[in-house]
Scaffold this motif. Structure first.
Motif, short mmCIF file in Angstrom:
data_model
loop_
_atom_site.label_atom_id
_atom_site.label_comp_id
_atom_site.label_asym_id
_atom_site.label_seq_id
_atom_site.Cartn_x
_atom_site.Cartn_y
_atom_site.Cartn_z
N UNK A 42 -51.85 -3.68 -8.08
CA UNK A 42 -53.07 -2.88 -8.22
C UNK A 42 -53.33 -2.05 -6.98
N UNK A 43 -52.84 -2.50 -5.83
CA UNK A 43 -53.04 -1.81 -4.56
C UNK A 43 -51.94 -0.83 -4.22
N UNK A 44 -51.00 -0.63 -5.16
CA UNK A 44 -49.84 0.21 -4.86
C UNK A 44 -50.24 1.58 -4.34
N UNK A 45 -51.31 2.12 -4.87
CA UNK A 45 -51.71 3.47 -4.47
C UNK A 45 -52.71 3.50 -3.34
N UNK A 46 -52.85 2.44 -2.60
CA UNK A 46 -53.79 2.40 -1.47
C UNK A 46 -53.05 1.91 -0.23
N UNK A 47 -52.86 2.80 0.71
CA UNK A 47 -52.10 2.46 1.91
C UNK A 47 -53.06 2.11 3.05
N UNK A 48 -52.75 1.01 3.74
CA UNK A 48 -53.51 0.61 4.92
C UNK A 48 -52.55 0.53 6.09
N UNK A 49 -52.86 1.17 7.17
CA UNK A 49 -51.98 1.15 8.34
C UNK A 49 -52.41 0.13 9.38
N UNK A 50 -53.55 -0.52 9.16
CA UNK A 50 -54.10 -1.41 10.18
C UNK A 50 -53.83 -2.89 9.91
N UNK A 51 -54.02 -3.33 8.70
CA UNK A 51 -54.22 -4.76 8.46
C UNK A 51 -52.98 -5.53 8.07
N UNK A 52 -51.96 -4.87 7.55
CA UNK A 52 -50.83 -5.63 7.03
C UNK A 52 -51.10 -6.22 5.66
N UNK A 53 -52.24 -5.95 5.08
CA UNK A 53 -52.57 -6.24 3.67
C UNK A 53 -52.86 -7.69 3.34
N UNK A 54 -52.30 -8.66 4.04
CA UNK A 54 -52.39 -10.05 3.56
C UNK A 54 -53.82 -10.53 3.51
N UNK A 55 -54.63 -10.18 4.53
CA UNK A 55 -56.01 -10.67 4.51
C UNK A 55 -56.81 -9.98 3.40
N UNK A 56 -56.44 -8.75 3.10
CA UNK A 56 -57.08 -8.06 1.97
C UNK A 56 -56.81 -8.85 0.69
N UNK A 57 -55.56 -9.26 0.52
CA UNK A 57 -55.20 -10.00 -0.69
C UNK A 57 -55.89 -11.36 -0.70
N UNK A 58 -55.97 -11.99 0.46
CA UNK A 58 -56.72 -13.26 0.54
C UNK A 58 -58.15 -13.06 0.05
N UNK A 59 -58.77 -11.98 0.49
CA UNK A 59 -60.16 -11.73 0.10
C UNK A 59 -60.26 -11.55 -1.41
N UNK A 60 -59.32 -10.81 -1.99
CA UNK A 60 -59.37 -10.59 -3.44
C UNK A 60 -59.12 -11.90 -4.18
N UNK A 61 -58.18 -12.70 -3.69
CA UNK A 61 -57.88 -13.96 -4.36
C UNK A 61 -59.09 -14.90 -4.34
N UNK A 62 -59.94 -14.78 -3.33
CA UNK A 62 -61.13 -15.63 -3.27
C UNK A 62 -62.08 -15.31 -4.41
N UNK A 63 -61.89 -14.16 -5.06
CA UNK A 63 -62.78 -13.75 -6.14
C UNK A 63 -62.29 -14.23 -7.49
#
Lengths: 294, 160
Positions: free
Chosen positions: B127-148
């Protein structure tokens, strides 16, 4: 319908309400206007260093171009159908797997909701289309309409002609004959997703009664400027049992028919180097589709 | 040519060049700068907004195609004192760094959660394929989504 005065006064954007209006408007405006489908290519003109001050004639309001219809023999896909809608429409059809894989993996989710099959095929200078090899291996026809004529052209024959479409000619739909084949689409990117493929390949295979390859159509995209058939590999696979065939080795013998294009994502020699692996991936999917019967 | 549409529930009438991108119109005309102008090519996702409920790249959408459309930007997704679940999860997990990608990520992931009551890390990544983040490395973003996950499942049950 927009008032003729808007057209006469040089309106820069016209929302065509029907196909006749679109064709007549484009014919009247000539090379000062362009048909616009999902707009994902034209809106990137500036990024390509192009200037584009032409009038946009939007096709998005033409319901006829958004239709997908089936019968026993063929699938008809309107040229304004988005990648996203196409994936949903062809889900579960063994012979059309290459189409759902190609449409479902292109670009990213947001662009797939916007980009259309017609725009994808008609975009000049776009060498990495996933839909082109998928449609070509399914022997798709492109239907082109003008005020005076309707023509259906095999897709690979259409590609070199698309730059020469006259004002007023519009690609209206794609017609795909249904078969008992299994198909697949494979692609290789620098990352896992979200980019143009360095190499892509679609294959459609039919088996004979003994499980051997009876017919093979293999189309390679992104390696050269235009997608083309991999004739050498097609001939080499005839009569083979796919699951017992070293696809990668056989494909490696038939690379000379390609001249790899150099691009910012990869040099030409690399595209050729990885092509056998991509072919093997595509054939693995087809073996699974036939339940291992080949 | 006037283009009439709604932005965050408010009726608007745009009278400029209808070939202008929705992104430019949002930022320049209506000062809604939550959608960011970054790649301009539909790859990075920083310009993601909802049009008729679907996340799209606003840099690639000519405003002339939006007659009658309902546009929602990050500014209109939720109230400042009542964040939506994705926004709240991002805050709870302290994942925002420079802030350029997050409006687009929130728009993409909000729609993803609305349509997927159950999900795994791989589907979040898709779902995040079209959203690039240069700062975070993505894993914590995914952790946040998984908490939902639990929140999304209970919403689906309530709808049934």
């Amino acid at each position: 319908m927009q008032a003729d005065t808007e057209r006469d006064l040089g309106a820069k954007f016209i929302n065509a309400c029907n196909l006749d209006e679109a064709m007549s408007t484009l014919a009247a405006l000539g090379n000062t206007a362009i048909p616009v489908a999902g707009a994902t290519w034209v809106m990137r003109s500036k990024a390509r260093g192009e200037t584009n001050d032409k009038t946009f004639v939007s096709l998005s309001g033409i319901e006829q171009l958004n239709q997908i219809t089936w019968d026993d023999h063929q699938l008809s896909i309107g040229s304004m159908v988005t990648h996203d809608a196409l994936v949903k429409a062809v889900a579960g059809k063994k012979d059309l797997v290459c189409l759902s894989q190609a449409a479902g993996s292109s670009a990213n989710p947001a662009v797939r909701r916007m980009a259309t099959i017609g725009g994808n095929i008609c975009s000049l200078g776009f060498f990495a289309s996933d839909l082109v090899p998928a449609l070509a291996c399914l022997s798709a026809f492109v239907e082109v309409q003008s005020p005076s004529a309707t023509e259906q052209i095999p897709l690979l024959d259409f590609l070199p002609r698309r730059a020469d479409l006259s004002a007023g000619q519009i690609v209206t739909r794609f017609v795909i004959p249904r078969t008992n084949n299994a198909s697949s689409h494979a692609r290789l990117l620098m990352r896992k997703a979200g980019e143009y493929p360095m190499v892509n390949l679609s294959a459609s295979i039919a088996l004979d009664d003994s499980g051997k390859v009876a017919t093979a159509c293999i189309i390679v995209g992104s390696v050269e400027d235009q997608a083309k058939r991999w004739s050498g590999l097609e001939k080499a696979l005839l009569g083979c049992v796919l699951s017992q065939t070293d696809i990668k080795s056989i494909a490696s013998i038939h690379l000379d028919e390609f001249v790899g294009r150099d691009g910012v994502d990869a040099p030409g020699w690399y595209r050729k180097r990885v092509l056998p692996k991509v072919a093997a991936q595509a054939m693995d999917t087809i073996v699974s589709a036939f339940g291992g019967a080949t | 040519m006037a283009v009439n549409f709604t932005i965050n529930g408010e009726t608007k009438s745009f009278h400029g060049d209808p070939r202008a991108s929705l992104l430019d119109v949002l930022r320049d005309q209506y000062r809604l700068t939550g959608a960011k102008s970054v790649c301009g090519e539909g790859f990075c996702g920083s310009c993601t907004v909802h049009v008729n409920g679907a996340p799209i790249m606003s840099c690639l959408k000519p405003i002339g195609m939006l007659e009658g459309a309902d546009v929602v930007t990050i500014e209109g997704l939720a109230k400042l004192d009542d964040l939506n679940p994705v926004q709240q999860a991002f805050e709870d997990f302290d994942v925002v760094q420079c802030g350029m990608c997050f409006p687009g990520l929130v728009m993409s992931l909000t729609e993803f959660l609305n349509g997927n009551p159950t999900f795994d890390r791989d589907s979040v990544k898709s779902a995040m394929t079209g959203n690039i983040c240069r700062c975070t490395g993505y894993e914590r973003i995914i952790d946040a989504v998984m908490s939902l996950q639990a929140h999304s499942s209970s919403k689906a049950e309530a709808r049934q």
